[in-house]
Scaffold this motif. Structure first.
Motif, PDB file in Angstrom:
ATOM      1  N   GLY A 155     -58.837 -13.651 -24.786  1.00 22.25           N
ATOM      2  CA  GLY A 155     -57.494 -12.422 -25.752  1.00 22.25           C
ATOM      3  C   GLY A 155     -56.527 -12.163 -24.848  1.00 22.25           C
ATOM      4  N   GLN A 156     -56.829 -11.150 -24.007  1.00 23.83           N
ATOM      5  CA  GLN A 156     -56.346 -10.412 -23.421  1.00 23.83           C
ATOM      6  C   GLN A 156     -55.586 -10.957 -22.132  1.00 23.83           C
ATOM      7  N   ALA A 157     -56.456 -12.203 -21.282  1.00 22.61           N
ATOM      8  CA  ALA A 157     -56.120 -13.159 -20.677  1.00 22.61           C
ATOM      9  C   ALA A 157     -54.682 -13.878 -20.590  1.00 22.61           C
ATOM     10  N   LEU A 158     -54.825 -14.440 -21.842  1.00 19.65           N
ATOM     11  CA  LEU A 158     -53.325 -14.487 -22.341  1.00 19.65           C
ATOM     12  C   LEU A 158     -52.313 -13.680 -22.360  1.00 19.65           C
ATOM     13  N   ALA A 159     -52.420 -12.811 -23.191  1.00 17.66           N
ATOM     14  CA  ALA A 159     -51.344 -11.357 -22.924  1.00 17.66           C
ATOM     15  C   ALA A 159     -50.704 -11.127 -21.864  1.00 17.66           C
ATOM     16  N   ALA A 160     -51.728 -11.226 -20.785  1.00 15.31           N
ATOM     17  CA  ALA A 160     -51.335 -10.861 -19.152  1.00 15.31           C
ATOM     18  C   ALA A 160     -50.631 -12.435 -18.461  1.00 15.31           C
ATOM     19  N   TRP A 161     -50.897 -13.026 -19.414  1.00 17.16           N
ATOM     20  CA  TRP A 161     -50.309 -14.606 -18.619  1.00 17.16           C
ATOM     21  C   TRP A 161     -48.701 -14.123 -19.466  1.00 17.16           C
ATOM     22  N   ALA A 162     -48.217 -13.814 -20.900  1.00 14.85           N
ATOM     23  CA  ALA A 162     -47.295 -13.940 -21.255  1.00 14.85           C
ATOM     24  C   ALA A 162     -46.384 -12.593 -20.420  1.00 14.85           C
ATOM     25  N   VAL A 163     -46.822 -11.465 -20.301  1.00 12.66           N
ATOM     26  CA  VAL A 163     -46.553 -10.887 -19.141  1.00 12.66           C
ATOM     27  C   VAL A 163     -46.365 -11.245 -18.029  1.00 12.66           C
ATOM     28  N   SER A 164     -46.619 -11.894 -17.221  1.00  9.52           N
ATOM     29  CA  SER A 164     -46.423 -13.186 -15.939  1.00  9.52           C
ATOM     30  C   SER A 164     -45.124 -13.417 -16.339  1.00  9.52           C
ATOM     31  N   TRP A 165     -44.260 -14.208 -17.445  1.00  7.38           N
ATOM     32  CA  TRP A 165     -43.193 -14.560 -17.186  1.00  7.38           C
ATOM     33  C   TRP A 165     -42.334 -13.772 -17.211  1.00  7.38           C
ATOM     34  N   ARG A 167     -42.771 -10.423 -14.665  1.00 10.87           N
ATOM     35  CA  ARG A 167     -43.448 -10.169 -13.730  1.00 10.87           C
ATOM     36  C   ARG A 167     -44.237 -11.166 -13.103  1.00 10.87           C
ATOM     37  N   PRO A 168     -44.295 -11.655 -12.284  1.00 12.07           N
ATOM     38  CA  PRO A 168     -45.330 -13.532 -12.396  1.00 12.07           C
ATOM     39  C   PRO A 168     -46.609 -12.666 -11.579  1.00 12.07           C
ATOM     40  N   GLU A 169     -46.574 -11.464 -10.645  1.00 12.92           N
ATOM     41  CA  GLU A 169     -48.051 -10.528 -10.205  1.00 12.92           C
ATOM     42  C   GLU A 169     -48.927 -10.698 -11.941  1.00 12.92           C
ATOM     43  N   PHE A 170     -48.647 -10.744 -12.473  1.00 13.06           N
ATOM     44  CA  PHE A 170     -50.019  -9.982 -13.746  1.00 13.06           C
ATOM     45  C   PHE A 170     -50.268 -11.192 -14.029  1.00 13.06           C
ATOM     46  N   ALA A 171     -50.195 -12.779 -12.955  1.00 11.06           N
ATOM     47  CA  ALA A 171     -51.150 -13.817 -13.345  1.00 11.06           C
ATOM     48  C   ALA A 171     -52.246 -13.414 -12.782  1.00 11.06           C
ATOM     49  N   LEU A 172     -52.039 -12.783 -11.820  1.00 14.94           N
ATOM     50  CA  LEU A 172     -53.241 -11.832 -11.462  1.00 14.94           C
ATOM     51  C   LEU A 172     -54.239 -11.442 -12.349  1.00 14.94           C
ATOM     52  N   SER A 173     -53.059 -10.347 -12.989  1.00 14.41           N
ATOM     53  CA  SER A 173     -54.279  -9.965 -14.267  1.00 14.41           C
ATOM     54  C   SER A 173     -54.871 -10.962 -14.860  1.00 14.41           C
ATOM     55  N   ALA A 174     -53.512 -12.166 -15.073  1.00 19.54           N
ATOM     56  CA  ALA A 174     -54.343 -13.259 -16.147  1.00 19.54           C
ATOM     57  C   ALA A 174     -55.660 -13.968 -15.658  1.00 19.54           C
ATOM     58  N   VAL A 206     -57.628 -21.843 -21.177  1.00 25.01           N
ATOM     59  CA  VAL A 206     -56.530 -20.561 -21.079  1.00 25.01           C
ATOM     60  C   VAL A 206     -56.466 -21.244 -19.330  1.00 25.01           C
ATOM     61  N   ALA A 207     -57.558 -21.270 -18.623  1.00 24.89           N
ATOM     62  CA  ALA A 207     -57.905 -21.332 -17.266  1.00 24.89           C
ATOM     63  C   ALA A 207     -56.950 -22.197 -16.286  1.00 24.89           C
ATOM     64  N   ALA A 208     -56.786 -23.442 -17.398  1.00 21.27           N
ATOM     65  CA  ALA A 208     -55.408 -24.617 -17.188  1.00 21.27           C
ATOM     66  C   ALA A 208     -54.419 -24.240 -17.254  1.00 21.27           C
ATOM     67  N   LEU A 209     -54.124 -23.243 -18.173  1.00 21.09           N
ATOM     68  CA  LEU A 209     -52.610 -22.863 -18.564  1.00 21.09           C
ATOM     69  C   LEU A 209     -52.250 -21.558 -17.287  1.00 21.09           C
ATOM     70  N   VAL A 210     -53.021 -21.197 -16.555  1.00 20.85           N
ATOM     71  CA  VAL A 210     -52.819 -19.603 -15.919  1.00 20.85           C
ATOM     72  C   VAL A 210     -52.416 -20.678 -14.722  1.00 20.85           C
ATOM     73  N   TRP A 338     -55.911  -5.081 -15.601  1.00 24.17           N
ATOM     74  CA  TRP A 338     -54.332  -5.004 -15.485  1.00 24.17           C
ATOM     75  C   TRP A 338     -53.433  -3.912 -14.535  1.00 24.17           C
ATOM     76  N   ALA A 339     -54.421  -3.126 -14.030  1.00 15.16           N
ATOM     77  CA  ALA A 339     -54.009  -2.395 -13.226  1.00 15.16           C
ATOM     78  C   ALA A 339     -53.901  -3.022 -11.895  1.00 15.16           C
ATOM     79  N   LEU A 340     -54.348  -4.032 -11.596  1.00 15.66           N
ATOM     80  CA  LEU A 340     -54.320  -4.647 -10.201  1.00 15.66           C
ATOM     81  C   LEU A 340     -53.147  -5.021  -9.595  1.00 15.66           C
ATOM     82  N   PRO A 341     -52.487  -5.721 -10.001  1.00 18.32           N
ATOM     83  CA  PRO A 341     -50.882  -6.508  -9.868  1.00 18.32           C
ATOM     84  C   PRO A 341     -50.509  -5.739  -9.361  1.00 18.32           C
ATOM     85  N   GLY A 342     -49.724  -3.694 -10.265  1.00 15.72           N
ATOM     86  CA  GLY A 342     -48.912  -2.554  -9.918  1.00 15.72           C
ATOM     87  C   GLY A 342     -49.426  -2.165  -8.373  1.00 15.72           C
ATOM     88  N   ILE A 343     -51.027  -1.921  -8.634  1.00 13.60           N
ATOM     89  CA  ILE A 343     -51.615  -1.625  -7.675  1.00 13.60           C
ATOM     90  C   ILE A 343     -51.425  -2.287  -6.175  1.00 13.60           C
TER      91      ILE A 343
END
Length: 501
Positions: A155-165, A167-174, A206-210, A338-343
């Motif tokens: 569920g958190q991976a899906l939320a990060a995937w939505a955020v990546s739309w 800021r694309p770097e949040f695909a790393l979080s996903a 979820v992995a395929a979606l990301v 979640w913090a990984l992309p920003g750092i």
């Protein structure tokens, strides 16, 4: 209270939101329109709505869609002001709700929300990071209080995937959260002696979606351009050479790393020592950015306060650890993903303010966990929640009480008033002006020379530069009513109210 915890969380969010709206009142009149990335997000959305182009996956299409929809209700320059206000007080309100949901302690939750509200990390004209945080917080509300299972991680991976739309770097979080979900599923399968079919199918889906939607190949090279521009900024400070880092960065990279270098990996291979220098400089800048982000905005940079806040947070977390009430290992893994992309972006590109928004929000959330571990319980402490919020609101002064000059906003409004009441016109520009981005709903920007059939409404700059190519039919007798006008930001435009017969 125990039967309806979401009501308590909602109440805390409403309290922080109300105090936040009061504290940030007057914000849109104190900051001018952003002439950079925010304006580009708006222009992309407006052009997409007019059928003049798509929304590239790597350029935050969801954020441009937000602006396109909001601009149907108010003009784009007002849409920016609305976004500025909403992304200032709404994320702290949701952060307090998330902190309550995870800790079940009102005072630490309110302190976390109010501290983030008044912090420098929550200020500024760049709002895309705060919009991404807003979506992330909506996903964080679903994070369970107890030990998370594979579906919680997915569920958190899906939320990060939505955020990546946004800021694309949040695909790393996903991707990181999908990997953790796979590990959690494997452990659950070992205990059960088999792989549950539902978990396996959800994990694969979820992995395929990301993986399939990750913008790995960006034809516009957004990530590489961001690296190149900010490397050029560092290189100019080091060499004191005379060049524009935001335009001349391809030449700078070629001189620094050699021809044919168009990726981070190639740059590391070409000159690893130079890349280490760049990353180290960014690391030092990131530490400074974090301290600035912790400081209340009206105080701007107040090093003793910021360092004291870090020491207090460390002491609180150590105290909670000794009492066995510190955040769990799963929580730290979740926060780290979640913090990984920003750092990573701050160290590999540049410590820009919008990169620190999500990591610092997680830092305040960690402090809420630590405070919950040492905060006294009992009926006598229930009023401390309201006292904590009011204390922050009263101690930190309101920063936006006096309206400030807004030359870009005034220029956009003046140009919008000069345009005909309906239709889309043509603006001729020898070089870009930020006002054209906020007027993308009314104008198509053309570069000279123009064909004879094109009849522009606005020409910028004026007088037309002698070295620029001619713009075509404007000087012909068919045009009347053309008057040079000085704008509030100092620019001069030739405004043609109507073409002749």
């Amino acid at each position: 209270m125990a039967r309806r915890p979401w009501l308590v969380g909602l109440g805390l969010a409403l309290l922080v939101g109300a105090l936040g709206a009061w504290w940030a009142w007057g914000l849109p009149t104190a900051l001018d329109l952003n002439p950079d990335d925010e304006a580009l997000y708006i222009a992309r959305g407006l052009r997409w709505a007019a059928g003049e182009g798509g929304l590239p996956r790597a350029w935050g299409p969801l954020y441009s869609l937000w602006y396109a929809g909001l601009s149907r209700l108010v003009p784009p320059e007002e849409a920016y002001d609305v976004t500025l206000a909403l992304t200032t007080w709404l994320p702290p309100a949701l952060l307090a709700w998330v902190a309550w949901r995870q800790t079940q302690r009102a005072a630490p939750a309110l302190l976390a929300g109010m501290a983030f509200l008044v912090s420098t990390a929550n200020a500024g004209a760049w709002r895309v990071g705060h919009f991404a945080l807003l979506l992330a917080l909506a996903g964080w509300l679903a994070w369970p209080q107890r030990a998370p299972g594979p579906f919680a991680w997915l569920g958190q991976a899906l939320a990060a995937w939505a955020v990546s739309w946004v800021r694309p770097e949040f695909a790393l979080s996903a991707a990181a959260l999908v990997a953790v979900a796979a590990g959690s599923a494997w452990q659950a399968a070992r205990r059960a002696g088999r792989w549950p079919r539902r978990v396996a199918l959800a994990l694969v889906a979820v992995a395929a979606l990301v993986l399939l939607t990750y913008p790995e190949r960006d034809p516009q090279g957004r990530a590489w351009a961001a690296f190149g521009q900010h490397f050029a900024v560092r290189w100019k400070a080091r060499t004191h050479a005379a060049f524009n880092p935001y335009h001349d960065w391809p030449q700078v990279l070629e001189e620094a790393f050699g021809p044919g270098v168009h990726s981070w990996l190639a740059a590391w291979r070409a000159r690893p020592a130079l890349m280490l220098w760049f990353v180290a400089r960014n690391g030092l800048g990131w530490g400074k950015s974090v301290l600035q982000g912790l400081t209340p905005y009206p105080w701007r940079v107040h090093w003793p306060w910021a360092i004291g806040a870090l020491l207090l947070a460390a002491a609180v977390l150590v105290g909670a650890q000794r009492r066995g009430r510190a955040p769990t290992l799963a929580w730290w893994v979740w926060a780290g993903a979640w913090a990984l992309p920003g750092i990573a972006a701050a160290w590999l590109v540049y410590p820009r303010p919008h990169y620190r928004v999500v990591p610092l929000a997680l830092g305040w959330l960690a402090l809420a966990h630590g405070l919950a571990g040492v905060w006294p319980g009992g009926r006598a402490w229930r009023g401390s929640a309201l006292a904590a919020a009011l204390l922050v609101a009263l101690v930190v002064p309101r920063p936006y009480r006096q309206p400030q000059p807004r030359p870009l906003y005034a220029t956009v409004r003046a140009l919008r008033a000069a345009l005909p009441p309906a239709g889309r016109g043509v603006a001729v520009a020898a070089h870009g002006h930020a006002a054209l981005l906020y007027l993308a709903d009314r104008l198509q920007v053309r570069q000279p020379p123009l064909e004879a059939a094109v009849q522009p409404w606005l020409v910028y700059p004026w007088p037309w530069p002698a070295e620029a190519p001619p713009f075509g039919p404007l000087g012909e007798p068919a045009w009347v009513g053309c008057t040079p006008r000085a704008m509030p930001d100092g620019s001069t435009w030739l405004v043609c109210l109507r073409p002749g017969p």
